[in-house]
Design an enzyme around this catalytic site. Structure first.
Site, PDB file in Angstrom:
ATOM      1  CG  HIS A 156      -9.602  -1.532   2.129  1.00 43.60           C
ATOM      2  ND1 HIS A 156     -10.241  -0.596   1.370  1.00 43.60           N
ATOM      3  CD2 HIS A 156      -8.283  -1.191   2.123  1.00 43.60           C
ATOM      4  CE1 HIS A 156      -9.340   0.277   0.904  1.00 43.60           C
ATOM      5  NE2 HIS A 156      -8.154  -0.064   1.354  1.00 43.60           N
ATOM      6  CG  HIS A 166      -7.401   3.510  -1.539  1.00 41.98           C
ATOM      7  ND1 HIS A 166      -6.952   2.648  -2.521  1.00 41.98           N
ATOM      8  CD2 HIS A 166      -7.196   2.886  -0.360  1.00 41.98           C
ATOM      9  CE1 HIS A 166      -6.478   1.549  -1.943  1.00 41.98           C
ATOM     10  NE2 HIS A 166      -6.621   1.660  -0.638  1.00 41.98           N
TER      11      HIS A 166
END
Lengths: 328, 328
Positions: free
Chosen positions: B56, B218
């Site tokens: 991320h 995700h």
């Protein structure tokens, strides 16, 4: 074409409006132009103006603000801005002490910025300029005589911006700029080509298992196409090219810029940074300044470039000089 | 798989070393851990610790520094860090006034951060926490009971970081945090899925002419798969979702975050910003703070998310409080 856009012919105009919407505390758009200018420009300092084709964001509008650029001029995607637009940028930036132009070495940019310089001088504005040609990958390319101007331009913006903020004269900035461009070199690698919105397909094709060294930021040809290599191998190749071009000498100091080309995750840029560190730690040079991220992109190109700047004088201090811009 | 990596199993370790190589003036890696901690932490201020699975970037290590996080803990890609790693982060960050944890709402993260809190409390460190669950797209998802924690977490980092820097106690931070998470909501769209290095193929498949609203960071499922829409249509859909969730009222003020998911060029993010402006200017609300860029990515996912934070009290001032971090 998977792009978040509306009319492909309108991307630059809408992007500039979006940029000012998001950053309107710091910048403004000069009406009916593609110029993004700093608000509240300080009087009696030399103003810096850069720009070029769009598609390289955050370059150049993301660097507008105190300590870096006073105006950025955008052309259409991968297309030089016209002389009248650059002239508008010069007028918007001028604060009474002259304007310094930072031009990437593409035939159209050099011609159009030079014409804008003449227009400005005819109106009594002192203008000087430097041409950045840092890409060591190839000589003479699709849009360029000589070497191309790529991510090294960002270091030139930063250091000249700091110097201008400290009150350098137009003459002193020119002297500094000439030394900077002799000392900055870049080389990159592409995993994919960029897709220009109005074209709708990638500028060239690489197979699923291929990459190409030395591709330009407008998908100009590179110097070697090969099977996909590991980060370690890519770092070895790019640093070897830079080592050869600079002829590293014991005790030299360099600044390092690792630049994502638009679609390459930061994770991969940092993995490459780790491998670049391993390569350079074998050399008897020091790297007192490093920066990693997306600075001079090529739309959605997947790839990275490495820039090194051989440091002189107080350049590290100028690199660390505070700025108030959107992207630094 | 076109990625600039070495061994897929080693990406996190190498990324963290590369991050510290590039930013070693500000951060350090705690030896034999995945903790990136601020150097020179100021004594007697509450320390902020966050983290989660890797992939991320710049979250969360890019937010480590004075005014934001004192430590970030990285798990493997899209995998929660273990309790012992989070405990190491807490110990590295603690400066005598306690530690506040910012946790994204995933079952593994909540469990492991909670266990780390108990380990730290057993050693006499005061710890409190908040769970961010800002993604309004779906309830209960692949790795989550309730709503997922996504880019709104970045606003929570920024505001709590500023408050801690101003000397808020652990108790006052907790009160502020609880109000923040009630007031922050996000929703996104994906053009492509992310490819986890160790998996080697995208987490799901979208046809060349498809996109999906509400996909998680995700690659968890979204709420609607559709043909590719224009930026204008995407802005209309995302702002309509946020309008419904917040129930916009005349005179309210919001902060806005437009977040690229990893492979989306800034040009497209600003085009979307322009369309979001057009949508929101029809509402009787004000947006005194905006930010555009890659803050909470999903590896190489092509897409964006929109976050809005309903502002109270002095939150704009806290958003504008100076920070010394790599990515802000």
């Amino acid at each position: 074409m998977k792009k978040i856009i509306n009319e492909p012919s309108n991307v630059v105009d809408e992007m500039l409006d979006g940029f000012v919407y998001a950053n309107g505390d710091r910048v403004k758009r000069i009406e009916d132009t593609t110029v993004i200018a700093q608000k509240d420009i300080q009087l009696n300092k030399v103003a810096l103006v850069s720009g070029g084709g769009s598609g390289h964001e955050p370059a150049h509008a993301g660097f507008v603000g105190q300590g870096m650029l006073q105006a950025a001029v955008s052309g259409e995607v991968f297309t030089s801005p016209t002389p009248d637009q650059v002239f508008e940028g010069i007028k918007a930036a001028d604060a009474g002490a002259g304007v310094f132009l930072i031009i990437k070495n593409y035939t159209g940019d050099v011609m159009n910025f030079d014409m804008a310089k003449e227009l400005a001088e005819a109106e009594g504005i002192n203008v000087d300029y430097v041409i950045v040609d840092d890409d060591i990958a190839v000589e003479d390319s699709t849009h360029t005589a000589g070497k191309r101007g790529v991510a090294g331009t960002v270091f030139v913006h930063k250091i000249l911006g700091a110097a201008a903020d400290r009150g350098y004269s137009l003459h002193d900035l020119k002297q500094l700029a000439d030394r900077l461009v002799l000392n900055v070199k870049s080389v990159g690698v592409a995993m994919t080509a960029a897709t220009v919105p109005e074209v709708g397909k990638p500028g060239f094709t690489l197979a699923d298992d291929e990459m190409e060294y030395g591709v330009g930021i407008h998908s100009e040809p590179g110097y070697k196409r090969t099977a996909i290599k590991s980060a370690e191998e890519i770092a070895a190749e790019l640093t070897a090219q830079l080592k050869k071009a600079f002829d590293f000498q014991t005790g030299q100091e360099y600044a390092l810029l690792i630049n994502g080309l638009g679609a390459t995750p930061l994770m991969e840029q940092y993995i490459l940074a780790n491998d670049v560190n391993k390569q350079l730690s074998n050399e008897a040079i020091a790297i007192p300044y490093k920066k990693v991220g997306n600075w001079m992109t090529s739309l959605d190109m997947n790839g990275v470039s490495l820039t090194m700047l051989k440091l002189e004088d107080d350049w590290v201090e100028l690199l660390n000089h505070p700025v108030s811009v959107t992207d630094w």
